[in-house]
Design an enzyme around this catalytic site. Structure first.
Site, PDB file in Angstrom:
ATOM      1  N   CYS A 201      34.205  26.320  -1.257  1.00 23.31           N
ATOM      2  CA  CYS A 201      32.839  26.633  -0.813  1.00 23.31           C
ATOM      3  C   CYS A 201      31.857  26.347  -1.953  1.00 23.31           C
ATOM      4  O   CYS A 201      31.637  25.201  -2.291  1.00 23.31           O
ATOM      5  CB  CYS A 201      32.770  28.075  -0.321  1.00 23.31           C
ATOM      6  SG  CYS A 201      31.267  28.417   0.614  1.00 23.31           S
TER       7      CYS A 201
ATOM      8  N   GLU B  71      41.336  31.339   1.119  1.00 20.72           N
ATOM      9  CA  GLU B  71      41.691  32.667   0.590  1.00 20.72           C
ATOM     10  C   GLU B  71      41.339  33.774   1.567  1.00 20.72           C
ATOM     11  O   GLU B  71      41.765  34.914   1.390  1.00 20.72           O
ATOM     12  CB  GLU B  71      40.995  32.889  -0.766  1.00 20.72           C
ATOM     13  CG  GLU B  71      39.531  33.326  -0.721  1.00 20.72           C
ATOM     14  CD  GLU B  71      38.545  32.197  -0.419  1.00 20.72           C
ATOM     15  OE1 GLU B  71      38.981  31.089  -0.061  1.00 20.72           O
ATOM     16  OE2 GLU B  71      37.319  32.448  -0.528  1.00 20.72           O
TER      17      GLU B  71
ATOM     18  N   HIS C  20      37.269  28.578   3.661  1.00 14.87           N
ATOM     19  CA  HIS C  20      37.852  29.539   2.718  1.00 14.87           C
ATOM     20  C   HIS C  20      39.333  29.818   3.007  1.00 14.87           C
ATOM     21  O   HIS C  20      39.629  30.748   3.766  1.00 14.87           O
ATOM     22  CB  HIS C  20      37.103  30.871   2.824  1.00 14.87           C
ATOM     23  CG  HIS C  20      35.718  30.851   2.268  1.00 14.87           C
ATOM     24  ND1 HIS C  20      35.459  31.076   0.938  1.00 14.87           N
ATOM     25  CD2 HIS C  20      34.512  30.644   2.855  1.00 14.87           C
ATOM     26  CE1 HIS C  20      34.154  31.012   0.725  1.00 14.87           C
ATOM     27  NE2 HIS C  20      33.550  30.741   1.877  1.00 14.87           N
TER      28      HIS C  20
END
Lengths: 279, 982
Positions: free
Chosen positions: A104, A237, A235
């Protein structure tokens, strides 16, 4: 505070570089640890004071957030800072066979400082930097948090295998990947540097909302010519745990979230390729 | 030398922002704009060569791919000394000459509108640009930014002005310059402050003079209060200084002291001495839950979470600032409540934002917007953007909220911002000690936000924007993020004894509160300023954002400074806590204030107010019965309060920090309306929290008592729906009310507080924190519009296992649909009446005895894994709840109204469909679990009212067995989504 990374020998060591406005550092740390890495969160001031610190690590992460408020443009000020104060060290990092991932805001930083995508024949240098790619405002002109399907279109990146489909969220206002022209985009594609494209649930290229930004060529993530630097807007994560899936109450709890693969591949690469080669 | 740099989108790239602004201009009725181009303007002052400036343009300010730039020597763009880059092509941005040659219409004119923030208004970009220039190895003395709009079209100057004022700028915080090349923001010379101690003559003042001193000084103290001040200074045999009066006014403001809630109220013959202690706080002490760690004393209430951590929660209002500058008001609203979390205990980590807004209807005709007020749509967009930009930048998920619309909120919108924090168990206590140093950290102090605490305690008028402009500010979220990061490190190192935030009242409030029992001395000239020229008094009461005050033992002085310095956060010692129980303020050695803490905190004369309550009587609706209620259902679904808020929700990052378990949008296409949100604050642990809210101002028009009871019931229903249970639920109250000097208005407040007491006690759920915002009314000439009584109840529930959470979307066809709870004839204040333009009188009541049993049994069914999906019945009743579950899950439903358990007097299909009776749930159950479920719930009213079907039709049979609704779920969903698809 920082545990000296060199004291742990069996795990690849990752550094998550943080600064004012970084805000996805903790969950990125969690994902990397889950994947088997040892992780330090380090403020950029500390690295600039002691640049050799980078030598302790094999994976460098530029996490999500709004570094310096995304004032001027997303990631621009950190990109400028890194370009003028840490560029040589970062290039050395990759030349040493190590890995960099920008997620990002981190992706925006890597593109705007010129480390990505570094199309094959253009050697990066400070003076000769002509920006040919960027991340611009979304077509919707607003921030959107939305889950997307990604398909890996290349085998070049060490972080993913071709044709893998990932379901992970995006959350940004400036995620529209743009090349200077169609020709540059074609070059990027030919050199297998387009790692991820936004697709629909069947894996086909599709427009909004599947591609929430309106990226050229539906590009969601790219790598450098070595495949060892990856940048992506979505994302990974944020989908390493089963309960993070937006429909786990419908589809059931899986063992883990799909985004973990990115971090696991990174950890495995260091263990199997980088370290074994050295032996 | 000064340089002006203009950065603009290249001509062959779409200017998305320009296009959006164009459509906003069309929204205000001006359709003759042809094109808008925007330039970001940087005015840079520094010792820079031409090469330096080119470098700044190319490297820092311009995106090489999408933007071009020009720069001018000097601040004005009329200079001929122009350099353009980085693209080689000649680039007057949208050059005057060039564009003139390309007129699409022969009558086209081009207006240049430049918008600059007023001097002193926060612009975070300025310091970032200076930082970026330093990274280039260069230096700039100062940077200012503006935006320049080039508008082409068939427009009059009047229209250009309208566009500037209604779309492009807010004159409260910005200056607008139309077609002016000669510059306005020519640097104003900084005015040096010359110290002069200001003493006000009050000892011999008559009542009238006292009143006038209060008004002129914007102190908003009434005559009794001014007399108490006069009496105090008479005992000191001297007149007060201005800063002493300011300190007293701020400390005694309604905002800080809650004088109405804590005063004496004579209510319908009953004497209530301290309404707060007798209702809200009384529940908590009577329930005496062992898991309540800290209630009603710190910046937020704290409850236990797990073995290592506690959870804190606070909700604030920021109504008046949002009325006159929506973006900044909401921005600093969320920023302020996050600082409450940072200032709870020794500092908690912010983990979740909530937001609830009340606006006028977005389609309100322009002519109905009172003079001095902004259009609801502009307020709405500004507020959403303000919360979005602050919350997202801070990296805190915004995952729960609600929006209400009512015409009475047009001039006085409500903005509730909440924040949940996570705090280690051993960091919940705090205490300053004699000799501790006072450390101010974070942002610098400027003239912003002067009189915010007092401003928020009075009604708005059409003049508000003029007199109180200074009360409005813009936040700097990255500053607050930096403060948060370092603060939590300093906390974990144990470097300070006490902390609080600088909120309303600024240093005056923060130091005054912390030094209440000790006394404090502050050297005001030590406070770091944004710019010169502030008087000692302004320094003391400024409400500049992003500041925290810490109480530091002298031995940690150097270490704590170093910790903040490491990450570029300014930290300055400004005084110490003394032990003499007095407040001393000094400016360069001169004493400017010296008063006793005891007088400051306990000298306020208690007010006595009268309150009365008469039940209003509204017209009883006459609505003809129908055979088909499909259209009514679609109307309710598409009404402002029920419709999808996806447009707003997606602009908030609701997943940052990685803890989201139940997101605000749910279902097969991730777009159904979730109940409570569920998050896991500690990744790797399945312990979590559910957070919800309940509010229904429409019931308050009938009876605030039942409004309060229903709001609590609604908030709890949402918690139970997602799998929480009543054993670990804490409540927060936020009252936004009209003018409580009016007995009827205060009577309503008393009713609501009593409703809170009875209902919370019945459900055994304690309040842990709350806030009130009174005098929410707007005065226009001699007409006063008051907001409806608006009580927001927020709840937090600790869940032991989030993997048992339940979402609201139906999951599989063939499953059974149950309703739990009794449907009564309670359409008063309902959305069904609303779409038919009625209020009615039969407001929903709460039966906590039955309600508690229903919630407990449903929780145990969920715990046993018997519930596949669950949604509570709220606005729009059974019909809306089932329809939402159906279209969110992507399956049709077949329901039969004759199977719904009903109270006596329920004799019509529309009552069963749309009554908003409390404590009702719709539950989806797999057929194999039918018996087990029915065994669990057998002693509460329930009905197995139908099933999920494999097709896409939502069908409801009437009591007499005929089809009363048969709609495609895609049509229902479209009705629900279309309203707020902006």
């Amino acid at each position: 505070m920082t545990i000296k990374a060199e004291t742990l020998n069996n795990k690849p060591k990752a550094i998550i570089l943080r600064t004012a406005g970084t805000n996805c550092d903790n969950e990125t740390k969690y994902a990397l640890e889950k994947a088997g890495a040892f992780v330090d969160l380090i403020h950029i001031n500390q690295v600039l004071n002691e640049k050799s610190l980078l030598g302790l690590y094999q994976i460098l992460v530029l996490p999500g957030g709004f570094t310096y408020g995304d004032d001027i443009a997303a990631g621009k000020v950190l990109a400028n800072q890194l370009r003028h104060h840490l560029l040589d060290e970062l290039i050395q990092f990759v030349d040493d066979g190590k890995l960099i991932i920008g997620i990002c805001n981190g992706f925006q930083v890597l593109v705007k400082m010129g480390l990505l995508p570094r199309i094959n024949d253009i050697q990066y240098s400070l003076n000769g930097h002509k920006q040919e790619f960027t991340l611009a405002y979304n077509d919707s002109n607003k921030f959107e948090d939305r889950w997307v399907y990604l398909r890996a279109f290349s085998n070049k990146s060490v972080f993913i295998d071709k044709d893998t489909i990932l379901y992970i969220p995006v959350a940004n206002a400036e995620g529209k990947f743009m090349a200077k022209n169609e020709e540059k985009l074609r070059m990027l594609s030919e050199s297998e540097q387009i790692v991820f494209k936004y697709v629909d649930e069947e894996g086909n290229i599709s427009g909004y909302p599947w591609d929430p930004s309106g990226s050229m060529g539906n590009v969601a993530g790219v790598c450098d010519p070595t495949g060892r630097i990856l940048g992506m807007m979505p994302h990974p994560e944020r989908h390493v745990e089963p309960t993070q899936h937006p429909r786990w109450t419908r589809e059931g709890l899986k063992a883990e979230g799909e985004g973990i693969i990115i971090f696991r591949k990174a950890v495995d690469y260091i263990k199997e390729k980088m370290w074994k080669k050295k032996l | 030398m000064e340089r002006r740099i203009e950065v603009f989108t290249k001509k062959d790239f779409p200017d998305t922002l320009g296009n959006e602004i164009k459509s906003e201009i069309e929204n205000i009725g001006i359709t003759s704009v042809d094109e808008i181009r925007i330039a970001q303007v940087y005015l840079i002052d520094g010792d820079l060569s031409t090469e330096d400036v080119k470098c700044i343009c190319n490297e820092l300010l311009t995106d090489g791919l999408t933007q071009d730039c020009v720069y001018y020597n000097g601040l004005s763009d009329s200079s001929t000394n122009v350099w353009a880059g980085p693209s080689a092509r000649p680039a007057t941005p949208f050059g005057r000459a060039e564009r003139a040659g390309k007129k699409r219409h022969k009558d086209n004119v081009v207006y240049t509108i430049e918008v600059a923030r007023k001097q002193g208004v926060m612009d975070p970009v300025e310091s970032t640009v200076i930082k970026g220039i330093r990274d280039l190895g260069l230096d700039a003395k100062s940077v200012k930014t503006t935006r320049k709009f080039l508008i082409t079209g068939v427009l009059t100057l009047d229209q250009a002005e309208t566009i500037a004022n209604k779309v492009l700028a807010n004159k409260i915080i910005e200056d607008v310059f139309i077609n002016k090349h000669n510059l306005f923001y020519e640097k104003k010379e900084a005015i040096d402050y010359v110290f002069r101690k200001n003493i006000l003559e009050i000892l011999n003042a008559e009542d009238e003079q006292l009143q006038s001193i209060s008004e002129k000084g914007q102190l908003y103290l009434n005559i009794q209060e001014m007399k108490a001040v006069q009496e105090y200074f008479t005992t000191l045999s001297r007149n007060p200084t201005d800063v002493e009066l300011e300190t007293i006014a701020q400390t005694w403001s309604e905002h800080c002291m809650h004088k109405t809630f804590k005063g004496v109220i004579e209510y319908n013959g009953e004497c209530i001495d301290n309404l707060l202690a007798n209702t809200i706080m009384k529940v908590t002490s009577e329930l005496n839950k062992p898991w309540c760690v800290s209630v009603f004393k710190d910046n937020a209430g704290i409850i236990e979470f797990d073995e290592d951590y506690d959870i804190c929660f606070k909700v604030e209002t920021h109504n008046h600032p949002s009325a006159i500058e929506p973006y900044g008001g909401a921005n600093t609203g969320i920023g302020g409540v996050i600082r409450d979390t940072l200032g709870t205990g020794l500092g908690a980590k912010p983990i979740l934002n909530t937001d609830v807004f009340c606006f006028g209807p977005l389609d309100l005709p322009e002519e109905k917007v009172p003079e001095g007020a902004l259009h609801p749509k502009r307020i709405f967009k500004g507020v959403v953007a303000g919360v979005r930009d602050y919350g997202n930048r801070m990296g805190i998920p915004t995952a729960n909220g609600a929006i209400f619309f009512d015409e009475r909120y047009t001039s006085n919108p409500l903005v509730y911002c909440g924040n949940v924090g996570l705090i280690p168990k051993d960091k919940c206590g705090k205490e300053s000690y004699e000799g501790d140093l006072i450390l101010l950290v974070g942002g610098r102090t400027g003239r912003d936000g002067i009189h915010g605490a007092t401003f928020s305690s009075v009604e708005l008028t059409q003049q508000s924007e003029v007199v109180s402009g200074g009360a409005v500010q813009i936040g700097n979220p990255i500053m607050e993020k930096k403060v948060t990061d370092v603060l939590l490190m300093a906390r974990d190192k144990g470097l300070y004894n006490n902390i609080t935030d600088c909120g309303a009242g600024g240093l005056s409030s923060a130091v005054g509160e912390m030094g209440k029992d000790l006394g404090a001395v502050v050297d005001l000239e030590k406070v770091p300023l944004k710019y010169e020229g502030l008087s000692y008094s302004e320094i003391w009461i400024s409400e500049a954002q992003e500041r925290m005050v810490l109480s530091v033992p002298p031995e940690n002085k150097e270490e704590i400074k170093a910790v903040f310095q490491q990450e570029d956060v300014e930290a300055t010692f400004i005084g110490e806590f003394t032990g003499d129980k007095r407040l001393h303020l000094r400016y360069k050695g001169e004493i400017v204030a010296d008063i006793e803490m005891d007088f400051l905190h306990n000298g306020l004369p208690r007010i006595k107010r009268k309150a009365i309550w008469h039940s209003p009587s509204h017209e009883e609706p006459k609505i003809a019965e129908k055979k088909d209620y499909g259209e009514d259902l679609k109307k309710v679904l598409s009404s402002w309060n029920v419709c999808s808020k996806e447009w707003v929700i997606r602009q908030y990052d609701h997943e940052v920090q990685g803890g989201s378990v139940l997101k605000p949008l749910q279902g097969i296409n991730n777009d159904g309306p979730g109940d409570a949100c569920v998050i896991r604050p500690l990744l790797g642990s399945n312990k979590g929290i559910a957070v919800s809210n309940g509010m229904n101002p429409r019931y308050g028009d009938i009876d605030p008592y039942h409004m309060a009871a229903s709001a609590i019931d609604e908030a709890l229903r949402q918690i139970i729906s997602v799998g929480g249970n009543l054993e670990r639920v804490a409540l927060l109250d936020n009252f936004s009310w009209g003018n409580t000097n009016k007995p009827e208005c205060l009577g309503g407040l008393v009713r609501a507080a009593k409703g809170c007491y009875d209902t919370a006690l019945g459900y055994e759920t304690p309040f842990i924190s709350g806030k009130d915002s009174l005098n929410n009314e707007f005065k226009l000439g001699d007409k006063t519009v008051s907001i409806p009584p608006s009580l927001l109840i927020s709840t937090v529930c600790v869940m032991s296992d989030v993997t048992k959470a339940i979402s609201m979307d139906v999951k599989e066809h063939g499953n059974l649909i149950y309703i739990l709870g009794l449907t009564k004839n309670e359409l008063g204040g309902s959305h069904y009446y609303y779409i038919h333009d009625f209020k009615g009188n039969s407001v929903p009541v709460v039966d906590t005895k039955m309600g508690k049993r229903i919630m407990e049994l449903l929780s145990s069914a969920t715990e046993k894994g018997l519930v596949r999906s669950c949604h509570d019945c709220s606005e729009g009743g059974l019909a809306v709840a089932t329809a939402e579950m159906s279209f969110a899950g992507g399956y049709g439903m077949e329901l039969d109204l004759s199977l719904v358990p009903i109270d006596k007097g329920v004799d019509r299909d529309d009552i069963i469909l749309f009554s908003e009776s409390n404590t009702r749930f719709i539950v989806e159950v797999q057929p194999q679990n039918q018996k087990e479920l029915e065994d669990v719930i057998n002693d509460i009213p329930y009905g197995r009212i139908g099933r999920v079907v494999g097709n896409d039709v939502f069908t409801v049979l009437s009591q007499s067995g005929k089809k009363s609704i048969s709609e495609k779920i895609s049509d229902l969903k479209e009705a629900w989504q279309a309203t707020l698809r902006l």
